[in-house]
Enzyme design. Sequence first.
Site, PDB file in Angstrom:
ATOM      1  CB  CYS A 113      -1.050   0.153   1.312  1.00  0.00           C
ATOM      2  SG  CYS A 113      -2.171  -1.556   1.266  1.00  0.00           S
ATOM      3  CG  HIS A 248      -3.228   3.171   2.357  1.00  0.00           C
ATOM      4  ND1 HIS A 248      -3.646   2.952   0.879  1.00  0.00           N
ATOM      5  CD2 HIS A 248      -3.409   2.244   3.235  1.00  0.00           C
ATOM      6  CE1 HIS A 248      -4.102   1.533   1.175  1.00  0.00           C
ATOM      7  NE2 HIS A 248      -4.082   1.193   2.241  1.00  0.00           N
ATOM      8  CG  ASN A 278      -6.713  -0.813   1.254  1.00  0.00           C
ATOM      9  OD1 ASN A 278      -6.090  -0.641   0.121  1.00  0.00           O
ATOM     10  ND2 ASN A 278      -6.348  -1.240   2.097  1.00  0.00           N
TER      11      ASN A 278
HETATM   12  C1  LIG Z   1     -10.950  -5.437   9.529  1.00  0.00           C
HETATM   13  C2  LIG Z   1     -11.585  -4.325  10.584  1.00  0.00           C
HETATM   14  C3  LIG Z   1     -12.409  -3.411   9.531  1.00  0.00           C
HETATM   15  C4  LIG Z   1     -12.323  -5.116  11.616  1.00  0.00           C
HETATM   16  O1  LIG Z   1     -12.863  -4.197  12.483  1.00  0.00           O
HETATM   17  P1  LIG Z   1     -12.874  -4.731  13.993  1.00  0.00           P
HETATM   18  O2  LIG Z   1     -13.804  -3.479  14.737  1.00  0.00           O
HETATM   19  O3  LIG Z   1     -11.429  -4.473  14.277  1.00  0.00           O
HETATM   20  O4  LIG Z   1     -13.919  -5.819  13.958  1.00  0.00           O
HETATM   21  P2  LIG Z   1     -13.222  -7.055  14.733  1.00  0.00           P
HETATM   22  O5  LIG Z   1     -12.225  -7.810  13.732  1.00  0.00           O
HETATM   23  O6  LIG Z   1     -13.131  -6.833  16.040  1.00  0.00           O
HETATM   24  O7  LIG Z   1     -14.793  -8.107  14.506  1.00  0.00           O
HETATM   25  C5  LIG Z   1     -15.591  -7.882  15.103  1.00  0.00           C
HETATM   26  C6  LIG Z   1     -16.560  -8.806  14.712  1.00  0.00           C
HETATM   27  O8  LIG Z   1     -17.275  -8.656  13.385  1.00  0.00           O
HETATM   28  C7  LIG Z   1     -17.099  -9.720  12.429  1.00  0.00           C
HETATM   29  N1  LIG Z   1     -17.039  -9.517  11.127  1.00  0.00           N
HETATM   30  C8  LIG Z   1     -15.804  -9.229  10.594  1.00  0.00           C
HETATM   31  N2  LIG Z   1     -15.921  -8.693   9.181  1.00  0.00           N
HETATM   32  C9  LIG Z   1     -17.339  -8.750   9.120  1.00  0.00           C
HETATM   33  C10 LIG Z   1     -18.329  -8.478   8.131  1.00  0.00           C
HETATM   34  N3  LIG Z   1     -17.569  -7.883   6.912  1.00  0.00           N
HETATM   35  N4  LIG Z   1     -19.314  -8.362   8.490  1.00  0.00           N
HETATM   36  C11 LIG Z   1     -20.061  -8.585   9.346  1.00  0.00           C
HETATM   37  N5  LIG Z   1     -19.167  -9.074  10.615  1.00  0.00           N
HETATM   38  C12 LIG Z   1     -17.796  -9.012  10.263  1.00  0.00           C
HETATM   39  C13 LIG Z   1     -16.096 -10.531  13.181  1.00  0.00           C
HETATM   40  O9  LIG Z   1     -16.111 -11.867  12.832  1.00  0.00           O
HETATM   41  C14 LIG Z   1     -16.276 -10.348  14.624  1.00  0.00           C
HETATM   42  O10 LIG Z   1     -17.332 -11.111  15.030  1.00  0.00           O
HETATM   43  P3  LIG Z   1     -16.795 -12.121  16.694  1.00  0.00           P
HETATM   44  O11 LIG Z   1     -16.840 -10.775  17.592  1.00  0.00           O
HETATM   45  O12 LIG Z   1     -18.212 -12.589  16.629  1.00  0.00           O
HETATM   46  O13 LIG Z   1     -15.627 -12.701  16.123  1.00  0.00           O
HETATM   47  C15 LIG Z   1     -10.649  -3.311  11.203  1.00  0.00           C
HETATM   48  O14 LIG Z   1      -9.857  -4.216  12.044  1.00  0.00           O
HETATM   49  C16 LIG Z   1      -9.639  -2.878  10.374  1.00  0.00           C
HETATM   50  O15 LIG Z   1      -9.829  -1.813   9.363  1.00  0.00           O
HETATM   51  N6  LIG Z   1      -8.232  -3.193  10.465  1.00  0.00           N
HETATM   52  C17 LIG Z   1      -7.026  -2.702   9.568  1.00  0.00           C
HETATM   53  C18 LIG Z   1      -7.181  -3.359   8.070  1.00  0.00           C
HETATM   54  C19 LIG Z   1      -6.600  -2.497   6.967  1.00  0.00           C
HETATM   55  O16 LIG Z   1      -6.104  -1.489   7.237  1.00  0.00           O
HETATM   56  N7  LIG Z   1      -6.053  -3.671   6.110  1.00  0.00           N
HETATM   57  C20 LIG Z   1      -5.136  -3.056   5.138  1.00  0.00           C
HETATM   58  C21 LIG Z   1      -3.765  -2.601   5.446  1.00  0.00           C
HETATM   59  S1  LIG Z   1      -3.256  -1.650   4.274  1.00  0.00           S
END
Ligand SMILES: CC(C)(COP(=O)(O)OP(=O)(O)OC[C@H]1O[C@@H](n2cnc3c(N)ncnc32)[C@H](O)[C@@H]1OP(=O)(O)O)[C@@H](O)C(=O)NCCC(=O)NCCS
Length: 321
Positions: A113, A248, A278
Amino acid sequence: MIYSKIIGTGSYLPEKVLTNFDLEKMTDTTDEWIVTRTGIHSRHVASAKDLPVYMAEQAASKALKAARIKPTDIDLILVTTVAPEKFFPSTACLLQSRLQTNSCMAFDVNAACSGFIYGLTIADQFIKSKMIKRALVVSSEVMTSFVDWQDRNTCVLFGDGAGAAVVEASKEPGIIASKLHANGKLHDIIYSDTELFAKEKTCIKPARIHMKGRELYKLAIKAMSSIVKEVLADTNIKISDVDWLIPHQANQRMIEMVIKKLHFPSEKVIITIGDQANTSSASIPLALDYAVRNNMIKSGQHVVLDAFGAGLAWGGMLIKF
Ligand SMILES: CC(C)(COP(=O)(O)OP(=O)(O)OC[C@H]1O[C@@H](n2cnc3c(N)ncnc32)[C@H](O)[C@@H]1OP(=O)(O)O)[C@@H](O)C(=O)NCCC(=O)NCCS
């Protein structure tokens, strides 16, 4: 003193749009979850014609037109991508054959990225060393080629697109400072499972993104806020002098946390994640081109680019337009 000045930008987004409501029908997710956790409403998805080199060519042609220069004026083509069209030759060489430049330098860079800031920094160094006068830096990403549409943890986050910039040697300040970092020890926080050197010696197509989302979220906020301070530290530009921040576009909540840490006003942040998601290294040049074409960024203004991603690799850059 020689600087590199951005003299033209361009971008390309595939026509096909996939909304969160479309995704609700494909995997166990909801529009509400995606919007509240990420700020993403929809993303562009490559069709069969939208190969990385096709998208790169579309963005590059617009950037060349905006810069009012011919392909034969280019001394370096640098493409950043995590999804090259072939392992070899480079996407930059494929692009060169389409643009019909002279036999200028052409190569790819993979800094995930952060690729666009890495690419611009490399081009800037070639210009500062007087080896070249003009470079075309293009970021082209088909992230959906990695996406497993059954994996709700990752499939909702990514989109496809390309962005480009032409940089030229100038006596006036353009790229003022840049800082690049990587920490390969954290390579397994986000990766694709291309097993080119698998035991069976078969080449498996990239099929899936593995990601420790929560860890990445925290690391990204920390790195993206500290790199902005670091890049400004060597200059006489204060954060209050910065006219625009182009982060980003991985997660809107993440961007909000970064600007909160920096005490930076949200109205000076370019946000395109809502309808692009993204797009890896293409996200910053896509946002840059959006801001340029909508007359947001004006001549003389200071813009900071701020990236973080797989590697881990991150970087920041201060540019005077
Ligand atoms: C991925 C991201 C959006 C998840 O958000 P979060 O608030 O951390 O969510 P969590 O990982 O705590 O998941 C919460 C719950 O939602 C669920 N969940 C995950 N994706 C889901 C989706 N698309 N729809 C519904 N539920 C979802 C998970 O399974 C989890 O359920 P559980 O509590 O029963 O296990 C966040 O962590 C993020 O943006 N991280 C950085 C990602 C990134 O930048 N990637 C690229 C880098 S360049």
